[in-house]
Write a protein that holds these residues in place. Structure first.
Motif, PDB file in Angstrom:
ATOM      1  N   THR A  95       0.836  -1.205   0.000  1.00  0.00           N
ATOM      2  CA  THR A  95       0.000   0.000   0.000  1.00  0.00           C
ATOM      3  C   THR A  95       0.872   1.258   0.000  1.00  0.00           C
ATOM      4  OG1 THR A  95      -0.164  -0.236   2.417  1.00  0.00           O
ATOM      5  CG2 THR A  95      -1.982  -1.099   1.104  1.00  0.00           C
ATOM      6  N   ILE A 189      -9.738  -1.211   0.886  1.00  0.00           N
ATOM      7  CA  ILE A 189     -10.108  -2.116   1.993  1.00  0.00           C
ATOM      8  C   ILE A 189     -11.179  -3.102   1.536  1.00  0.00           C
ATOM      9  CG2 ILE A 189     -11.185  -2.221   4.280  1.00  0.00           C
ATOM     10  CD1 ILE A 189      -9.838   0.475   4.876  1.00  0.00           C
ATOM     11  N   LYS A 190     -12.202  -2.578   0.843  1.00  0.00           N
ATOM     12  CA  LYS A 190     -13.282  -3.450   0.372  1.00  0.00           C
ATOM     13  C   LYS A 190     -12.764  -4.493  -0.609  1.00  0.00           C
ATOM     14  CE  LYS A 190     -15.821  -2.468  -3.131  1.00  0.00           C
ATOM     15  NZ  LYS A 190     -16.732  -1.915  -4.152  1.00  0.00           N
ATOM     16  N   SER A 192      -9.718  -5.633  -0.985  1.00  0.00           N
ATOM     17  CA  SER A 192      -8.786  -6.574  -0.367  1.00  0.00           C
ATOM     18  C   SER A 192      -9.502  -7.549   0.572  1.00  0.00           C
ATOM     19  CB  SER A 192      -7.702  -5.810   0.410  1.00  0.00           C
ATOM     20  OG  SER A 192      -7.016  -4.936  -0.436  1.00  0.00           O
ATOM     21  N   ILE A 193     -10.272  -7.004   1.509  1.00  0.00           N
ATOM     22  CA  ILE A 193     -10.937  -7.866   2.498  1.00  0.00           C
ATOM     23  C   ILE A 193     -11.960  -8.768   1.823  1.00  0.00           C
ATOM     24  CG2 ILE A 193     -12.463  -7.876   4.513  1.00  0.00           C
ATOM     25  CD1 ILE A 193     -10.995  -5.435   5.531  1.00  0.00           C
TER      26      ILE A 193
END
Length: 407
Positions: A95, A189-190, A192-193
């Motif tokens: 990141t 985040i969305k 990746s998670i």
């Protein structure tokens, strides 16, 4: 595209792949470099035997499934125990490292090409991520410490999402004049998670079906189940708007660590799966990089070769070292040594995803897309030729390689 055209491309690509695999062993160059050269010979700028621009669906299929399966294979090399120790370094490299690299490279590109910084930043974002389809096979043949090996492989798997999101964020500024830091962070985040969750679920179910004492109804078909799991997870993740590449990498991690869940594959089926995986990975790498080579526009490269060389030099010798230093300096748990940090700074090959992003920009007719494309392919060629071919030598010079098992 009809069936005969597709079979013709398959036969030519695999035949040339085998020939240039032999040549790579003779002249001691990484096989992917030779595959790219083979692609140039086959492509429209030379023999014109393969012109994949006429068959974009076939190219997209090979590129997507090939990269996904190679990522799955890379995930199988990851040991959860080792990954826990370096997880903050991996997250930061994937990141912060991508953002730092994009800005530094963009700064130099803006000065070298005398273009607006926003377009130079777009260039930096495109080439900021590293390539698992190169690094996974490379590190299978390198006897370096597992901590170092798995950090580099994991970074290459996770930073594709960050590189793509950074590219689209900059593209939004150019085309719409808008940028939302909160939205970009949320998307990362969305993506990746979401990919991690899908990969974990599919990977665990696939492991149950081939390795559980009670539920292993496909025990004798682990190779076939792996194909279903990789393709299925990628499709599910993509339709849900999260990272398909993240999902398949996590499947590999779960399947590669199935003993932690008390799951075991009988030896005869494990051997069959391993041999199948090795052959499949080699064929897919041939196809990806040979077809990538057919796309290289050498007249464009020749037009911008001097400027591209300066930008790639800045990426390798300035942007990468600074991005690695900033990313891992505060991770005390990883216990990085000076020699390991030097090695991390050097190893960063560029490949499939940046090539796909630069191709997309050309299709969209974004200003300076021709320059971005030239620099991208120069980065691919130079990092593969210079860095991939010297990774083993550098490990020996730094004395971080381990004796092979045969010794």
């Amino acid at each position: 595209m009809n069936a005969v055209d597709f079979l013709e491309i398959m036969a030519l690509v695999i035949l040339f792949g085998l020939i240039f695999t032999k040549l790579s062993r003779i002249i001691k160059l990484p096989d992917v470099v030779m595959f790219i050269f083979a692609g140039f010979l086959l492509g429209p700028f030379c023999l014109n035997l393969v012109n994949i621009d006429k068959h974009p669906l076939a190219y997209e299929l090979i590129l997507t499934f090939g990269a996904a399966y190679i990522l799955y294979d890379g995930g199988r090399e990851i040991d959860f125990k080792v990954l826990r120790k370096v997880k903050w370094s991996v997250i930061s490299l994937s990141t912060v490292g991508v953002i730092v690299s994009a800005f530094i490279t963009g700064f130099f590109a803006s000065k070298i090409f005398k273009m607006d910084f926003i377009y130079a930043l777009l260039l930096g974002s495109v080439i900021a991520s590293t390539d698992p389809s190169v690094l996974v096979p490379l590190f299978k043949n390198l006897n370096v410490d597992d901590k170092l090996k798995q950090t580099i492989i994991s970074e290459s798997a996770f930073n594709d999402a960050a590189g793509a999101i950074a590219t689209f964020a900059v593209l939004n500024i150019i085309t719409k004049g808008t940028f939302s830091l909160a939205q970009s962070i949320f998307d990362l985040i969305k993506t990746s998670i979401g990919g991690i969750l899908i990969g974990a679920i599919v990977g665990y179910v696939a492991s149950l079906l081939i390795a559980h004492e009670k539920y292993a109804c496909f025990e004798e078909h682990p190779a076939e189940i792996s194909i279903v799991a990789v393709a299925g997870a990628y499709v599910i993740a993509t339709k849900l708007g999260v990272s398909g590449f993240m999902a398949v990498f996590v499947i590999g991690m779960v399947c590669g660590n199935k003993k932690m869940f008390g799951l075991f594959i009988p030896e005869q089926y494990y051997v069959t799966q391993t041999r199948f995986k090795e052959v499949m990975t080699l064929i897919l790498r041939m196809m990806i990089f040979i077809l990538l080579g057919t796309h290289i526009n050498f007249p464009l490269l020749l037009r911008y070769w001097k400027e591209s060389l300066f930008v790639v030099t800045a990426l390798i010798f300035i942007a990468r070292p600074i991005s690695v230093f900033v990313s891992i300096i505060f991770d005390r748990k990883a216990e990085w040594t000076f020699k390991e940090i030097i090695y991390l700074m050097w190893v960063r090959e560029t490949g499939v995803i940046p090539a796909a992003l630069s191709g997309m920009l050309l299709t969209m007719k974004v200003p300076h897309a021709d320059i971005i494309s030239a620099v991208t392919f120069a980065t691919i060629i130079l990092t593969l030729t210079l860095q991939a071919s010297s990774a083993k030598i550098l490990a020996k010079l730094l004395k971080i390689d381990r004796p092979s098992m045969s010794n």
